[in-house]
Design a protein around this motif. Structure first.
Motif, short mmCIF file in Angstrom:
data_model
loop_
_atom_site.label_atom_id
_atom_site.label_comp_id
_atom_site.label_asym_id
_atom_site.label_seq_id
_atom_site.Cartn_x
_atom_site.Cartn_y
_atom_site.Cartn_z
N PHE A 7 0.68 -1.24 0.02
CA PHE A 7 -0.06 0.05 0.00
C PHE A 7 0.87 1.20 0.04
O PHE A 7 0.51 2.27 -0.71
CB PHE A 7 -0.97 -0.02 1.08
N ILE A 8 2.07 1.20 0.60
CA ILE A 8 2.94 2.49 0.87
C ILE A 8 3.28 2.56 -0.52
O ILE A 8 3.52 3.73 -1.00
CB ILE A 8 4.00 2.03 1.77
N LEU A 9 3.94 1.55 -1.32
CA LEU A 9 4.49 1.77 -2.57
C LEU A 9 3.49 2.12 -3.64
O LEU A 9 3.70 2.92 -4.50
CB LEU A 9 4.98 0.29 -3.14
N LEU A 10 2.16 1.62 -3.45
CA LEU A 10 1.24 2.00 -4.31
C LEU A 10 0.98 3.52 -4.29
O LEU A 10 0.84 4.32 -5.36
CB LEU A 10 -0.25 1.42 -3.77
N GLY A 11 0.90 4.02 -3.08
CA GLY A 11 0.50 5.54 -2.78
C GLY A 11 1.81 6.49 -3.26
O GLY A 11 1.68 7.34 -3.93
N GLY A 29 -10.51 4.91 -10.17
CA GLY A 29 -11.51 3.94 -9.62
C GLY A 29 -11.25 2.61 -10.19
O GLY A 29 -11.51 1.43 -9.18
N LEU A 30 -10.20 2.38 -11.22
CA LEU A 30 -9.95 0.78 -11.48
C LEU A 30 -9.10 0.48 -10.63
O LEU A 30 -9.16 -0.74 -10.08
CB LEU A 30 -9.51 0.96 -12.75
N ILE A 31 -7.89 1.29 -10.12
CA ILE A 31 -7.24 1.03 -9.13
C ILE A 31 -7.86 0.56 -7.83
O ILE A 31 -7.59 -0.40 -7.01
CB ILE A 31 -6.20 2.28 -8.90
N VAL A 70 -0.79 -2.33 -6.87
CA VAL A 70 0.74 -1.90 -7.32
C VAL A 70 0.77 -1.98 -8.71
O VAL A 70 1.35 -1.19 -9.29
CB VAL A 70 1.79 -2.61 -6.37
N VAL A 71 0.67 -3.15 -8.98
CA VAL A 71 0.56 -3.56 -10.62
C VAL A 71 0.02 -2.31 -11.37
O VAL A 71 0.53 -1.76 -12.20
CB VAL A 71 0.15 -5.03 -10.91
#
Length: 437
Positions: free
Chosen positions: A68-72, A231-233, A256-257
């Motif tokens: 989640f951190i990497l996603l942000g 929204g898709l993420i 993340v992907v």
């Protein structure tokens, strides 16, 4: 030794260490090491402590934290957030208090990319306050909405703090991430309703100004290009958890992907940006995992020293209804939020409160949702809420602490209303988890 004395010694020592300026994670580790040595039999206790620490951060359930951190970080470093704000701005038209509403909408969007209310407050403050001042907005309509929307970062998933709270409280991470969706959106609705009503009654607080007409086709186009992908993420993360198609760890990996694919589509997948994202992720993840390890060891020491049992018996024997005990816990958390960092509150309070909540027969997911909101309320509460001072740093030089206090109060009242609604109607946070597959 009686458990109240043990608790007083542990918490007193912890607060003294925190006053020295030592990082919170190290404060807990020192307390845990001394506690393990004294209570668990010297060297044998230290060995057991090391095993406990290793076991708490090498389990599959904590994998969503770094993901989640990497996603942000990918979403932030790639600059996608700015494009989303521009797209949202085109949909607001000439609504009363449109820049204040943009702060709420921006805070909701940033909440999907950042688990830090302080970071969100600082970002929105630096971005929107100068424009608000230029348009003649009064300070109550510049500072208040940004403070309120900054707190949405805690409540709207994917929330790193939500994962940490669920891991420390030892309840379902997937259900908890779904449980905080409606309360977070309810906060945004209350904030927006307050701004619209207040600006209609007192238009001088947010003077209207000419906004160039934007064709519907352009607004739809920007929404499809910049808001729909977000929204898709969100669906990749929350939708797959809700449908039972993925565990929280798998859903976080999908997110993340998706964020990398989105950054590539926008041609923002530059190496220097991704390097910053990875380095920031490594730094934040190491801090969060160290905090989690300390908190879980802390809960074990409380249990072994009979503090947990003593607290459960004390709360059960209170001459009040159990729901009043839950309410008192929220009050304590709000007060803690005025003086302490959110991670410190989670580490101290959850290991103490969750066993009591379970003993009283309440759902820990429901309690956890109120707990997070109470933390957010405390961090924006006068006189010492941390977000107030972050806002002071981002606000114009002529802004006083009184201005910030007065701007924050209406949004604190909105938070309190949502907490009360969750207390009276638990289905607000439990309905979605209840229909999960």
């Amino acid at each position: 030794m009686a458990w109240p004395l043990v608790l007083a010694i542990i918490l007193g020592s912890l607060l003294l260490l925190m006053l020295t300026g030592l990082p919170i994670a190290f404060c807990f580790m020192l307390i845990n090491i001394v506690g393990a040595y004294v209570l668990w039999g010297g060297e044998v206790g230290l060995i057991q402590f090391i095993r406990s620490v290793c076991g708490s951060i090498t389990i599959f359930t904590v994998l969503p934290v770094p993901l989640f951190i990497l996603l942000g970080e990918v979403m932030f470093q790639s600059g996608i957030s700015t494009q989303m704000m521009d797209a949202l701005d085109k949909w607001l038209g000439r609504m009363p208090g449109r820049l204040s509403l943009l702060a709420i909408g921006g805070g909701t969007l940033f909440a999907t990319m950042s688990g830090s209310s302080m970071a969100s407050t600082a970002m929105l403050g630096a971005t929107l306050v100068p424009e608000m001042e230029k348009r003649g907005y009064k300070k109550s309509m510049t500072i208040g909405p940004i403070l309120g929307s900054g707190g949405l970062a805690i409540m709207i998933p994917p929330s790193t703090l939500g994962v940490v709270a669920a891991a420390i409280g030892k309840f379902s991470i997937g259900k908890f991430l779904v449980a905080i969706i409606i309360p977070g959106l309810l906060m945004a609705v209350f904030y927006s309703a307050y701004i619209i009503i207040r600006c209609r009654v007192q238009p001088q607080l947010a003077p209207p100004y000419e906004v160039p007409p934007i064709p519907l086709s352009e607004r739809i186009s920007t929404a499809v290009r910049y808001i729909l992908p977000l929204g898709l993420i969100i669906f990749l993360v929350l939708g797959t958890i809700f449908l039972g198609a993925a565990t929280p760890s798998e859903a976080a990996a999908l997110g993340v992907v998706g964020s990398f694919i989105l950054a590539a589509c926008y041609k923002r997948l530059a190496w220097d940006r991704m390097k910053k994202a990875f380095l920031s992720t490594a730094r934040l993840t190491s801090m969060v995992l160290l905090i989690m390890a300390g908190a879980l060891a802390f809960s074990q020491i409380l249990a072994y020293s009979k503090v947990t049992v003593g607290l459960i018996e004390a709360f059960i024997n209170l001459p009040v209804a159990p729901i009043i005990a839950i309410l008192l816990m929220q009050v304590v958390v709000v007060i803690m939020g005025m003086f302490m960092d959110v991670m410190a509150i989670i580490m101290i309070a959850l290991p103490i409160f969750i066993p009591v909540v379970l003993a009283l027969g309440f759902d820990p997911v429901w309690f956890g949702a109120m707990f997070l909101l109470s933390i957010e309320t405390g961090t924006t509460s006068p006189p010492f809420g941390l977000n107030l001072y972050v806002m002071k740093g981002a606000a114009p030089p002529d802004t006083t602490m009184k201005d910030i206090y007065l701007g924050a109060l209406p949004f604190i009242y909105c938070d309190i209303v949502v907490i009360v609604l969750m207390l009276v109607f638990p289905s607000i946070s439990l309905w979605l988890p209840g229909i999960m597959r």
